[in-house]
Design an enzyme around this catalytic site. Structure first.
Site, mmCIF file in Angstrom:
data_model
loop_
_atom_site.group_PDB
_atom_site.id
_atom_site.type_symbol
_atom_site.label_atom_id
_atom_site.label_comp_id
_atom_site.label_asym_id
_atom_site.label_seq_id
_atom_site.Cartn_x
_atom_site.Cartn_y
_atom_site.Cartn_z
ATOM 1 N N LYS A 80 51.579 57.281 43.506
ATOM 2 C CA LYS A 80 52.052 56.395 42.440
ATOM 3 C C LYS A 80 53.406 56.910 41.943
ATOM 4 O O LYS A 80 53.651 58.125 41.956
ATOM 5 C CB LYS A 80 51.010 56.457 41.318
ATOM 6 C CG LYS A 80 51.170 55.494 40.181
ATOM 7 C CD LYS A 80 49.999 55.668 39.198
ATOM 8 C CE LYS A 80 50.000 54.622 38.101
ATOM 9 N NZ LYS A 80 48.834 54.770 37.185
ATOM 10 N N SER A 155 46.577 50.410 36.480
ATOM 11 C CA SER A 155 47.990 50.399 36.774
ATOM 12 C C SER A 155 48.326 51.003 38.136
ATOM 13 O O SER A 155 49.428 50.809 38.630
ATOM 14 C CB SER A 155 48.751 51.161 35.685
ATOM 15 O OG SER A 155 48.329 52.515 35.666
ATOM 16 N N SER A 179 42.883 53.266 35.218
ATOM 17 C CA SER A 179 43.907 52.902 36.198
ATOM 18 C C SER A 179 43.721 53.423 37.615
ATOM 19 O O SER A 179 44.462 53.016 38.511
ATOM 20 C CB SER A 179 45.286 53.319 35.700
ATOM 21 O OG SER A 179 45.735 52.375 34.776
HETATM 22 N N1 GLN Z 1 44.596 49.115 31.688
HETATM 23 C C1 GLN Z 1 44.594 50.219 30.778
HETATM 24 C C2 GLN Z 1 45.786 50.130 29.865
HETATM 25 O O1 GLN Z 1 46.574 49.265 30.032
HETATM 26 C C3 GLN Z 1 44.576 51.495 31.519
HETATM 27 C C4 GLN Z 1 45.912 52.004 31.909
HETATM 28 C C5 GLN Z 1 45.840 53.330 32.604
HETATM 29 O O2 GLN Z 1 44.761 53.884 32.843
HETATM 30 N N2 GLN Z 1 46.992 53.871 32.898
HETATM 31 O O3 GLN Z 1 45.947 50.916 28.984
#
Ligand code: GLN
Length: 469
Positions: A80, A155, A179
């Site tokens: 990532k 994400s 994520s």
């Molecule tokens: N979807 C969650 C958020 O928007 C998790 C994001 C993440 O784990 N980086 O905060």
């Protein structure tokens, strides 16, 4: 040459050692695959061609000299774009870091390098990891390899899509509220969020420091475990890291708790086949967890993102005063979701609102931890679906609140710092898209979570299904 599609780490290693394939050929296979399919999937932000080949040549030279190689040596992977990679652009999918090339790498990237793994691409994500669909990337929209009209999740959507499309054997992701697990579930791959502190966060772009966890997205729990063992452990550069510990709770039969309210869910069949005697347990309230998460995480975000001031890193707007430099740079180069979270966080931390929001959310966090402790008196792990449903279509959750609601089953383990994995466990009837099963363990018991995932995968083949690209 041997067939190279969808190799596991062990399979690739065996091919290398038996000289059925060279490390150079292996890297070339993934580079070709990316060249062939990535204009449809859009997972990659940067492909590391020359240096990946150079690294592979060194592995080949070692094999030619008759030296032994480690399990991860010559294994191509993607990461990532949150991970700092020396000499390789790192953007966190934000315009504010557009031309940023870090001078050093994250601890985990260094650890994988010393283990001999070969980074072949940096992959897409929601900007600064804020989101659940990768639609918040400032650069491109990544498609779900199972259905290109659907999101890959987020994400770490680029990581999940890259594993599902076979652009690398595994990928590294970050998980602040789901994520790693949610995109793994949406793309039919295995994703592990370790115990908070198990893996060093040094050199990883920060989202919310008391939540952020680093972990693998892979083809199976077995591969995820190999990667975790290579990246975990105490790091002097991250004082929250904990010493290595890889013992599963016990190796006999585990007591599996099914979260009340989800006993009829179809992904539970995968569990029941292997563990006929599940108990039902009360899961800490998802709604409260979600509310606390969306106060605490933006608060930490607003503090962590202060460093993007147009002076220290990345892009800078033209301005005539110092103050203008800050405001114009942040206005021009941050995307809408990043701005929204900065505003929510600044608000909830402000004098006058602190008690009403931040402090209250901290209390919920403590209560939640206690509720988990109580639930774990009756079982070793708690299983739930990873998400409420399969990957949604692009644009379907354009309203931010609807997107936030997607996280209801994943945020609790981040609030409590618990290890949790998502493994493929079936397909949605209507959309034919993959569904994931989440296994949550006690703090520090990553090995138990992995053990149960491995047992389920030994008796099912959901993790071996492949999308048609
Ligand atoms: N979807 C969650 C958020 O928007 C998790 C994001 C993440 O784990 N980086 O905060």
């Amino acid at each position: 040459m041997a067939a190279l599609e969808y190799l596991s780490i062990q399979q690739a290693h065996d091919l290398l050692v038996s000289k059925q394939v060279s490390a150079t050929e292996l890297v070339q296979y993934y580079l070709d695959r990316i060249a062939k399919y990535d204009d449809k999937i859009n997972a990659c932000l940067y492909v590391r061609k020359k240096n990946a080949i150079k690294q592979a040549e060194k592995v080949d030279a070692k094999i030619a000299r008759g030296e032994q190689i480690g399990l991860l040596e010559g294994i191509p992977y993607t990461a990532k774009d949150m991970f700092l990679t020396a000499g390789v652009p790192t953007t966190a999918a934000s315009k504010i870091l557009k031309n940023f090339v870090p001078p050093h790498s994250a601890t985990v990237i260094d650890k994988l390098k010393s283990a001999g793994a070969i980074l072949i691409a940096k992959v897409n994500q929601d900007e600064f990891a804020h989101g659940g669909s990768t639609e918040n990337s400032a650069y491109k929209k990544t498609a779900n390899p199972w259905n290109k009209n659907h999101v890959p999740g987020g994400s770490s959507g680029g990581s999940a899509a890259a594993v599902a499309a076979d652009f690398g054997i595994f990928s590294l992701g970050t998980d602040t509220g789901g994520s790693i697990r949610q995109p793994a579930s949406y793309c039919g791959v295995t994703g592990l969020k370790p115990t908070y502190g198990r893996v060093s966060r040094y050199g990883v772009v920060a989202m919310a420091s008391s939540f952020d966890c680093i972990g693998p997205l892979a083809r199976s729990a077995e591969d995820a475990e190999i990667v975790l063992k290579a990246i975990e452990g105490r790091d002097v550069m991250d004082s929250t890291t904990i010493p290595s510990n890889f013992k599963a709770n016990h190796s006999g039969q585990y007591k599996v708790g099914i979260a009340a309210g989800y006993t009829d869910n179809i992904v539970m069949d995968a569990v029941r086949q292997h563990y006929p005697n599940t108990t039902e347990v009360e899961l800490p309230s998802g709604e409260l967890a979600l509310a606390a998460y969306y106060v605490l995480v933006p608060s930490e975000i607003s503090s962590n993102l202060e460093r993007y001031d147009g002076i220290r890193y990345g892009a800078r707007s033209k301005a005539t005063s110092l103050n203008d430099t800050y405001t114009k740079t942040r206005d021009e180069f941050f995307g809408p979701e990043v701005k929204r979270r900065n505003m929510i966080g600044t608000y909830s931390l402000s004098a006058g609102y602190y008690d009403a929001y931040y402090e209250k959310a901290m209390r919920v966090r403590t209560v939640l931890r206690e509720q988990f402790n109580t639930a774990f008196e009756a079982c070793d792990v708690i299983v739930t679906p990873t998400t409420l449903g399969p990957a949604f279509a692009f644009g379907a959750k354009a309203d931010p609140l609807n997107m936030y609601k997607e996280d209801i089953l994943t945020v609790s383990s981040n609030l409590a710092g618990l290890p949790a994995i998502s493994i493929p466990a079936g397909f949605d009837e209507a959309t034919k898209l993959p569904l994931g099963l989440q296994i949550i363990g006690r703090q520090g018991e990553d090995a138990t979570v992995l053990e149960i995932a491995k047992q389920i995968q030994a008796n099912s083949d959901w993790h071996q299904r492949r999308p048609k690209l």
